[in-house]
Design an enzyme around this catalytic site. Structure first.
Site, PDB file in Angstrom:
ATOM      1  N   CYS A  97      44.362 -11.238  68.731  1.00  0.00           N
ATOM      2  CA  CYS A  97      45.697 -11.522  69.270  1.00  0.00           C
ATOM      3  C   CYS A  97      45.781 -12.974  69.730  1.00  0.00           C
ATOM      4  O   CYS A  97      44.836 -13.521  70.311  1.00  0.00           O
ATOM      5  CB  CYS A  97      46.005 -10.586  70.428  1.00  0.00           C
ATOM      6  SG  CYS A  97      47.666 -10.810  71.117  1.00  0.00           S
ATOM      7  N   CYS A 129      46.287 -13.216  77.588  1.00  0.00           N
ATOM      8  CA  CYS A 129      46.245 -12.293  78.734  1.00  0.00           C
ATOM      9  C   CYS A 129      44.825 -12.278  79.301  1.00  0.00           C
ATOM     10  O   CYS A 129      43.862 -11.935  78.602  1.00  0.00           O
ATOM     11  CB  CYS A 129      46.664 -10.897  78.302  1.00  0.00           C
ATOM     12  SG  CYS A 129      48.276 -10.828  77.464  1.00  0.00           S
ATOM     13  N   CYS A 136      42.458  -9.172  78.834  1.00  0.00           N
ATOM     14  CA  CYS A 136      42.415  -8.448  77.562  1.00  0.00           C
ATOM     15  C   CYS A 136      41.287  -8.906  76.638  1.00  0.00           C
ATOM     16  O   CYS A 136      41.226 -10.078  76.249  1.00  0.00           O
ATOM     17  CB  CYS A 136      43.755  -8.580  76.847  1.00  0.00           C
ATOM     18  SG  CYS A 136      43.821  -7.581  75.330  1.00  0.00           S
ATOM     19  N   CYS A 160      50.394   7.453  71.525  1.00  0.00           N
ATOM     20  CA  CYS A 160      50.780   6.063  71.729  1.00  0.00           C
ATOM     21  C   CYS A 160      49.979   5.186  70.769  1.00  0.00           C
ATOM     22  O   CYS A 160      48.754   5.304  70.694  1.00  0.00           O
ATOM     23  CB  CYS A 160      50.511   5.636  73.163  1.00  0.00           C
ATOM     24  SG  CYS A 160      51.362   6.660  74.381  1.00  0.00           S
ATOM     25  N   CYS A 193      54.978   6.928  70.939  1.00  0.00           N
ATOM     26  CA  CYS A 193      55.185   5.710  71.712  1.00  0.00           C
ATOM     27  C   CYS A 193      54.482   4.566  70.995  1.00  0.00           C
ATOM     28  O   CYS A 193      53.437   4.772  70.379  1.00  0.00           O
ATOM     29  CB  CYS A 193      54.613   5.870  73.123  1.00  0.00           C
ATOM     30  SG  CYS A 193      54.740   4.389  74.166  1.00  0.00           S
ATOM     31  N   CYS A 212      58.563   2.768  78.780  1.00  0.00           N
ATOM     32  CA  CYS A 212      57.288   2.949  79.452  1.00  0.00           C
ATOM     33  C   CYS A 212      56.868   1.578  79.955  1.00  0.00           C
ATOM     34  O   CYS A 212      56.587   0.684  79.151  1.00  0.00           O
ATOM     35  CB  CYS A 212      56.255   3.523  78.473  1.00  0.00           C
ATOM     36  SG  CYS A 212      54.597   3.694  79.172  1.00  0.00           S
ATOM     37  N   ARG A 248      51.981   7.472  85.406  1.00  0.00           N
ATOM     38  CA  ARG A 248      50.758   7.731  84.640  1.00  0.00           C
ATOM     39  C   ARG A 248      49.537   7.088  85.273  1.00  0.00           C
ATOM     40  O   ARG A 248      49.517   5.881  85.513  1.00  0.00           O
ATOM     41  CB  ARG A 248      50.902   7.230  83.204  1.00  0.00           C
ATOM     42  CG  ARG A 248      49.638   7.468  82.361  1.00  0.00           C
ATOM     43  CD  ARG A 248      49.805   7.068  80.920  1.00  0.00           C
ATOM     44  NE  ARG A 248      50.765   7.913  80.261  1.00  0.00           N
ATOM     45  CZ  ARG A 248      51.813   7.460  79.556  1.00  0.00           C
ATOM     46  NH1 ARG A 248      52.006   6.166  79.435  1.00  0.00           N
ATOM     47  NH2 ARG A 248      52.627   8.296  78.974  1.00  0.00           N
TER      48      ARG A 248
END
Length: 334
Positions: free
Chosen positions: A54, A58, A61, A98, A130, A190, A262
Site C-alpha cells: 500500500c 499509516c 499498518c 468483510c 462489507c 462501519c 465491535r
C-alpha cells in the site's frame, strides 16, 4: 428508551468516559439491555483480498510498502478462493464477511470489477458483505451497493487533531468524504478507531464526538486496540490496558446506543474474562477466524466455546433488513 442525540459536546462525552468504571459499565449495560437482544453478538469474518504494497503511510499498518515488515505482497484473490473463505466463515458462525484490500483508493479498473463479482457472490450466499478498500467516489459506492454490498468500513482511526501524526498521505476530510459517499449510496457505515496509538484521552473523546454527531450514527463502530508490528513506526507502543478498551466501548454504547459496537483488533491478547467485561460494557460484535487481515485472532471454535460459557448467541444476517429496505422503512416513517 434513550433518544438518539447528534449534538454531543466534548465535555459531555468526557464526563461519561471519566465516570467511575463500575458506574460507567452499569450505565452502558443498562442502555444496552434496553434493546431486547443484549446478549446477541454478531460474528464477522475479515479476509485480506489484496495484501501489502500500500502507498499510504499509516503508522500502525504493516501493509504499507514503505515499512520493512514480514508481510508479503499478494495480488488480488481469485473469486473461487473468496467463496471458499466465505463458506468456511459461514460454517464457523459468521453472518458477515468483510473483505479488505490494501489500496489507497478504489480505481475503476479490472480489479474493482473483480471485487464487484466477489460482492455479488458472497451476497448470494445470504451473508452480509462489507468492504474496506480505501477512499471511494459516490459512483463507486453506488456500484458496490448495486452489487449487493451491505456495509463499507472506513475508520477515522483517531481524532482530527491527532490524525496528521498518524497518517500524512491523506486527510481527515478525505475520510469523512468517503463516509458521505457511502451514505449517498444508501449503504450502512462501519467506522470507528484505534486506541493505543499514543493518543490522549481528549483525542479518544474527540473521535467519538465526530462519530456520534454524524447526521446518522454509523451502524457499526469498531473499537480496535493497537497490535504493534515490528517494522512500523508504532512498533514499540505498549499494550492498551483492558480498562481503556472497556471505557471506550462503554462510552460508545452510551453516545451511540443503537449502533453495533465491535470488539475488534487486540482481542487475541485478551482473556475470556476481559472480553466478558467488554460484552458487559456494550460490545455486541466481534471478528472471528484465525486472522484479522495480517494479525492473529482467536479461532472460530474458541469463540463458540466462549459464547456458550457467557450465554451469548449469534446474530443472524440482515437482522435489520437490507439497506435499501431499511431506507424505504425510514422514508415511510417520516
Amino acid at each position: 428508551m434513550q433518544k438518539l442525540k447528534h449534538d454531543w459536546t466534548k465535555e459531555e462525552i468526557a464526563a461519561i468516559y471519566h465516570k467511575p468504571l463500575l458506574d460507567l459499565v452499569y450505565e452502558a449495560a443498562s442502555i444496552h439491555r434496553e434493546n431486547k437482544d443484549y446478549n446477541e453478538v454478531q460474528i464477522s469474518s475479515l479476509i485480506s483480498i489484496k495484501t501489502g504494497g500500500c502507498s499510504e503511510d499509516c503508522s500502525y499498518c504493516p501493509q504499507a510498502a514503505r515499512y520493512n515488515t514480514d508481510v508479503d505482497v499478494h495480488a488480488l484473490m481469485k473469486l473461487p478462493d473468496v467463496v471458499t473463505a466465505a463458506v468456511k466463515a459461514k460454517e464457523g458462525g459468521a453472518s458477515r464477511l468483510c473483505m479488505g484490500a490494501a489500496w489507497r483508493e478504489v480505481r475503476d479498473n479490472r480489479d474493482f470489477d473483480k471485487v464487484i463479482e466477489m460482492v455479488k457472490a458472497v451476497n448470494d450466499m445470504d451473508m452480509e458483505v462489507c468492504c474496506t478498500l480505501g477512499m471511494l467516489t459516490e459512483d463507486q459506492a453506488q456500484r458496490l451497493a448495486d452489487a449487493g454490498l451491505y456495509a463499507y468500513n472506513h475508520n477515522l482511526d483517531t481524532s482530527e487533531d491527532d490524525y496528521k501524526r498518524i497518517i500524512s498521505t491523506r486527510t481527515y476530510d478525505d475520510r469523512l468524504n468517503t463516509i458521505k459517499n457511502v451514505r449517498k449510496a444508501k449503504l450502512t457505515v462501519c467506522s470507528g478507531g484505534i486506541i493505543g496509538l499514543g493518543e490522549t484521552v481528549e483525542d479518544r473523546v474527540s473521535m467519538l464526538q465526530t462519530l456520534a454527531n454524524m447526521p446518522k450514527h454509523p451502524e457499526s463502530v469498531p473499537v480496535n486496540a493497537l497490535v504493534p508490528v515490528k517494522g512500523t513506526p508504532l512498533e514499540n507502543q505498549p499494550r492498551v490496558p483492558i480498562w481503556d478498551m472497556v471505557r471506550m466501548i462503554a462510552t460508545a454504547r452510551i453516545v451511540m446506543p443503537k449502533s453495533v459496537v465491535r470488539l475488534s483488533a487486540g482481542r487475541n491478547e485478551m482473556s475470556v474474562l476481559e472480553q466478558a467485561f467488554c460484552f458487559m460494557a456494550g460490545a455486541n460484535s466481534i471478528f472471528a477466524g484465525d486472522k484479522l487481515l495480517t494479525t492473529p485472532n482467536p479461532a472460530f471454535n474458541e469463540d463458540i466455546a466462549m459464547f456458550e460459557l457467557l450465554g451469548l448467541k449469534t446474530r443472524e444476517a440482515f437482522k435489520n433488513g437490507r439497506p435499501q429496505l431499511m431506507l424505504k422503512q425510514e422514508e415511510q416513517a417520516i
